[in-house]
Scaffold this active site. Structure first.
Site, PDB file in Angstrom:
ATOM      1  N   ASP A  95       0.855  -1.192   0.000  1.00 26.94           N
ATOM      2  CA  ASP A  95       0.000   0.000   0.000  1.00 26.94           C
ATOM      3  C   ASP A  95       0.886   1.235   0.000  1.00 26.94           C
ATOM      4  O   ASP A  95       2.038   1.176   0.447  1.00 26.94           O
ATOM      5  CB  ASP A  95      -0.899   0.017   1.259  1.00 26.94           C
ATOM      6  N   GLY A 135      -5.608   4.818   2.323  1.00 25.52           N
ATOM      7  CA  GLY A 135      -5.626   3.827   3.403  1.00 25.52           C
ATOM      8  C   GLY A 135      -5.046   4.380   4.696  1.00 25.52           C
ATOM      9  O   GLY A 135      -4.630   5.532   4.770  1.00 25.52           O
ATOM     10  N   ASP A 189       4.020   2.218  -4.139  1.00 24.70           N
ATOM     11  CA  ASP A 189       2.993   2.686  -5.068  1.00 24.70           C
ATOM     12  C   ASP A 189       2.974   1.711  -6.249  1.00 24.70           C
ATOM     13  O   ASP A 189       3.975   1.591  -6.975  1.00 24.70           O
ATOM     14  CB  ASP A 189       3.371   4.113  -5.528  1.00 24.70           C
ATOM     15  N   ASN A 213       1.324  -3.472 -14.168  1.00 23.92           N
ATOM     16  CA  ASN A 213       2.468  -3.936 -13.371  1.00 23.92           C
ATOM     17  C   ASN A 213       2.156  -5.250 -12.659  1.00 23.92           C
ATOM     18  O   ASN A 213       2.985  -6.168 -12.611  1.00 23.92           O
ATOM     19  CB  ASN A 213       2.836  -2.898 -12.308  1.00 23.92           C
ATOM     20  N   LYS A 246       2.496 -12.870 -14.244  1.00 27.49           N
ATOM     21  CA  LYS A 246       3.057 -13.661 -15.364  1.00 27.49           C
ATOM     22  C   LYS A 246       4.464 -14.155 -15.006  1.00 27.49           C
ATOM     23  O   LYS A 246       4.785 -15.333 -15.170  1.00 27.49           O
ATOM     24  CB  LYS A 246       3.093 -12.770 -16.621  1.00 27.49           C
ATOM     25  N   ALA A 298      -9.885  -6.417  -8.423  1.00 27.28           N
ATOM     26  CA  ALA A 298     -11.125  -5.862  -7.867  1.00 27.28           C
ATOM     27  C   ALA A 298     -11.755  -4.922  -8.881  1.00 27.28           C
ATOM     28  O   ALA A 298     -11.297  -3.808  -9.082  1.00 27.28           O
ATOM     29  CB  ALA A 298     -10.816  -5.098  -6.577  1.00 27.28           C
ATOM     30  N   TYR A 358     -12.891   6.768 -12.634  1.00 24.55           N
ATOM     31  CA  TYR A 358     -12.920   5.494 -11.893  1.00 24.55           C
ATOM     32  C   TYR A 358     -13.512   4.394 -12.787  1.00 24.55           C
ATOM     33  O   TYR A 358     -12.922   3.323 -12.939  1.00 24.55           O
ATOM     34  CB  TYR A 358     -13.771   5.689 -10.645  1.00 24.55           C
ATOM     35  N   THR A 364     -20.054  -2.331  -0.561  1.00 28.28           N
ATOM     36  CA  THR A 364     -19.741  -3.183   0.593  1.00 28.28           C
ATOM     37  C   THR A 364     -19.451  -2.283   1.785  1.00 28.28           C
ATOM     38  O   THR A 364     -18.925  -1.186   1.625  1.00 28.28           O
ATOM     39  CB  THR A 364     -18.540  -4.081   0.243  1.00 28.28           C
ATOM     40  N   ARG A 407     -19.041   8.039   1.441  1.00 22.81           N
ATOM     41  CA  ARG A 407     -20.017   6.991   1.121  1.00 22.81           C
ATOM     42  C   ARG A 407     -21.173   7.067   2.111  1.00 22.81           C
ATOM     43  O   ARG A 407     -21.032   7.533   3.240  1.00 22.81           O
ATOM     44  CB  ARG A 407     -19.343   5.622   1.125  1.00 22.81           C
TER      45      ARG A 407
HETATM   46  N1  LIG Z   1     -15.777  -0.846  -0.860  1.00 21.98           N
HETATM   47  C1  LIG Z   1     -16.594  -1.050  -1.865  1.00 21.98           C
HETATM   48  O1  LIG Z   1     -17.820  -1.023  -1.690  1.00 21.98           O
HETATM   49  C2  LIG Z   1     -16.057  -1.332  -3.247  1.00 21.98           C
HETATM   50  C3  LIG Z   1     -16.973  -1.468  -4.297  1.00 21.98           C
HETATM   51  C4  LIG Z   1     -16.483  -1.745  -5.566  1.00 21.98           C
HETATM   52  C5  LIG Z   1     -15.129  -1.925  -5.785  1.00 21.98           C
HETATM   53  N2  LIG Z   1     -14.275  -1.788  -4.750  1.00 21.98           N
HETATM   54  C6  LIG Z   1     -12.846  -1.947  -5.048  1.00 21.98           C
HETATM   55  O2  LIG Z   1     -12.174  -2.612  -3.987  1.00 21.98           O
HETATM   56  C7  LIG Z   1     -10.863  -2.072  -3.819  1.00 21.98           C
HETATM   57  C8  LIG Z   1     -10.664  -1.616  -2.385  1.00 21.98           C
HETATM   58  O3  LIG Z   1     -11.667  -0.638  -2.046  1.00 21.98           O
HETATM   59  P1  LIG Z   1     -11.808  -0.087  -0.555  1.00 21.98           P
HETATM   60  O4  LIG Z   1     -13.227   0.222  -0.335  1.00 21.98           O
HETATM   61  O5  LIG Z   1     -11.100  -1.006   0.363  1.00 21.98           O
HETATM   62  O6  LIG Z   1     -11.023   1.299  -0.706  1.00 21.98           O
HETATM   63  P2  LIG Z   1      -9.910   1.948   0.266  1.00 21.98           P
HETATM   64  O7  LIG Z   1      -9.698   3.345  -0.232  1.00 21.98           O
HETATM   65  O8  LIG Z   1     -10.285   1.754   1.683  1.00 21.98           O
HETATM   66  O9  LIG Z   1      -8.636   1.061  -0.035  1.00 21.98           O
HETATM   67  C9  LIG Z   1      -7.849   1.209  -1.170  1.00 21.98           C
HETATM   68  C10 LIG Z   1      -6.402   1.077  -0.753  1.00 21.98           C
HETATM   69  O10 LIG Z   1      -5.572   1.159  -1.927  1.00 21.98           O
HETATM   70  C11 LIG Z   1      -4.439   1.953  -1.610  1.00 21.98           C
HETATM   71  N3  LIG Z   1      -3.897   2.507  -2.871  1.00 21.98           N
HETATM   72  C12 LIG Z   1      -4.500   3.341  -3.744  1.00 21.98           C
HETATM   73  N4  LIG Z   1      -3.683   3.628  -4.766  1.00 21.98           N
HETATM   74  C13 LIG Z   1      -2.520   2.956  -4.531  1.00 21.98           C
HETATM   75  C14 LIG Z   1      -1.301   2.836  -5.238  1.00 21.98           C
HETATM   76  N5  LIG Z   1      -1.079   3.487  -6.395  1.00 21.98           N
HETATM   77  N6  LIG Z   1      -0.331   2.034  -4.721  1.00 21.98           N
HETATM   78  C15 LIG Z   1      -0.538   1.356  -3.569  1.00 21.98           C
HETATM   79  N7  LIG Z   1      -1.676   1.437  -2.850  1.00 21.98           N
HETATM   80  C16 LIG Z   1      -2.664   2.229  -3.330  1.00 21.98           C
HETATM   81  C17 LIG Z   1      -4.983   3.016  -0.663  1.00 21.98           C
HETATM   82  O11 LIG Z   1      -3.991   3.671   0.094  1.00 21.98           O
HETATM   83  C18 LIG Z   1      -5.950   2.209   0.181  1.00 21.98           C
HETATM   84  O12 LIG Z   1      -5.319   1.664   1.315  1.00 21.98           O
HETATM   85  C19 LIG Z   1     -10.726  -0.954  -4.850  1.00 21.98           C
HETATM   86  O13 LIG Z   1     -10.063  -1.463  -5.996  1.00 21.98           O
HETATM   87  C20 LIG Z   1     -12.135  -0.598  -5.186  1.00 21.98           C
HETATM   88  O14 LIG Z   1     -12.258  -0.086  -6.486  1.00 21.98           O
HETATM   89  C21 LIG Z   1     -14.697  -1.477  -3.485  1.00 21.98           C
END
Ligand SMILES: NC(=O)c1ccc[n+]([C@@H]2O[C@H](COP(=O)([O-])OP(=O)(O)OC[C@H]3O[C@@H](n4cnc5c(N)ncnc54)[C@H](O)[C@@H]3O)[C@@H](O)[C@H]2O)c1
Length: 328
Positions: A32, A37, A57, A100, A106, A115, A146, A176, A187
């Protein structure tokens, strides 16, 4: 011991996935960069010998030493308020980041699950949404960054599957909720619960007739776990089909929290979807999965979590500071 890399590990879903895979006996590597986060979500794992954290990142090259059996790519801003503030990072993590991680899968011969989201259906013209619906997305609307990043993510994932033979899985996650959501991420559930806890009125956008369906995090994690271990490489919806209007949901939250505040109405944001409901026939058939936690139970657990936050966390209403992450 199977090894799994989980990106977005310090986020809401990623941290719950880390917990689940540790419980299942995996060696978990959590990655992360904390853009949305919080280390607090994984601090309980800091001394766990089966957990290792990598501050990185994912849009930058990923140099991972050693073997990997599985990758879960969950890094991405996920709430509208986040991706409106960091649109380019959102596009990059879905495109460059996914590229990446597919390359890493691979190279390691690992299976990768990405996700995706119900947002790929946009403001849907089909209801409920089945996996074969192509969606109704405004590419240049505020949510386009997005939605299109996630649509590209699905395409490149399928291309790695068909062209390079990488074992891929795609989960289309519907709304979720649960403990570790950010109170100020915009949200609806944290927004209503935060307002109730601070003694503020509950804000509904539009007339509140728009519907949503909410899946409790443990159900979501179970669906993802089963999909990863399945042999199905096409997208699968995971969500809770029980639909409720935002107006009725606000009333439920008022009852649950015991707040004496009322509901107030504000203008609907641009391209806010009117309806969202997953068709989970496919998940039931191929994964034997369906949600088990009903809304009343899940909301109570979630409200208990928000109640446990400190006063400072509750009143830290300003949005997360992204300074330092913005280097487009
Ligand atoms: N929560 C939901 O209801 C929901 C619904 C649909 C899809 N998703 C997908 O699930 C995944 C997680 O969602 P979430 O709700 O836990 O969101 P969140 O924002 O709580 O978690 C996302 C995490 O990704 C990290 N992150 C973002 N860009 C980054 C990067 N370039 N490098 C490393 N880390 C990075 C953030 O710091 C964060 O900790 C996402 O891909 C989101 O699109 C979530």
């Amino acid at each position: 011991m199977k090894k799994i890399l989980i990106t977005g590990a310090a986020g809401f879903l990623g941290s719950h996935l880390c917990d689940r895979f540790i419980k299942e006996g995996y060696q978990v590597f959590g990655m992360d960069n904390f853009i949305t986060g919080d280390f607090k979500n994984i601090s309980h794992l800091a001394d766990n010998p089966n957990f290792e954290f990598i501050d990185h990142d994912v849009t930058e090259f990923i140099d991972f030493k050693g073997d990997l059996d599985y990758i879960l790519h969950f890094a991405s801003p996920a709430s509208p308020i986040d991706y409106l503030k960091i649109p380019i990072q959102t596009l990059k993590v879905g495109s460059l980041g996914t590229h990446n991680l597919l390359g890493l899968a691979k190279a390691k011969g690992a299976r990768i699950l990405i996700a995706s989201t119900s947002e790929i259906y946009g403001d849907p013209l089909v209801h409920p949404q089945t996996e074969d619906y192509y969606g109704n997305v405004n590419t240049i609307g505020p949510r386009g960054v997005y939605d299109e990043a996630k649509r590209f993510q699905e395409s490149i994932t399928m291309a790695y599957h068909t062209f390079h033979g990488v074992e891929t899985r795609i989960v289309r996650i519907f709304n979720t909720y649960g403990p570790r959501m950010r109170l100020n991420d915009g949200r609806v559930i944290p927004a209503f619960m935060g307002q109730a806890l601070r003694g503020e009125d509950l804000t509904v956008f539009g007339d509140g007739s728009q519907t949503r369906s909410f899946c409790y995090v443990d159900d979501q994690v179970e669906g993802i776990y089963r999909l990863l271990l399945s042999d199905y490489s096409h997208p699968v919806n995971i969500g809770n089909p029980h639909e409720i209007s935002i107006r009725d949901f606000a009333e439920e939250i008022i009852k649950l929290t015991g707040t004496t505040q009322k509901v107030i109405y504000k203008d609907l944001p641009v391209n806010d979807p009117m309806q969202r409901q997953p068709d989970i026939t496919l998940a039931k058939k191929i994964l034997g999965w369906e949600p088990k936690v009903d809304r009343a139970e899940g909301m109570k657990i979630t409200f208990d979590y928000f109640k446990s936050l400190t006063e400072e966390e509750l009143y830290k209403s300003e949005h997360k500071d992204f300074t330092g992450f913005i280097k487009e």
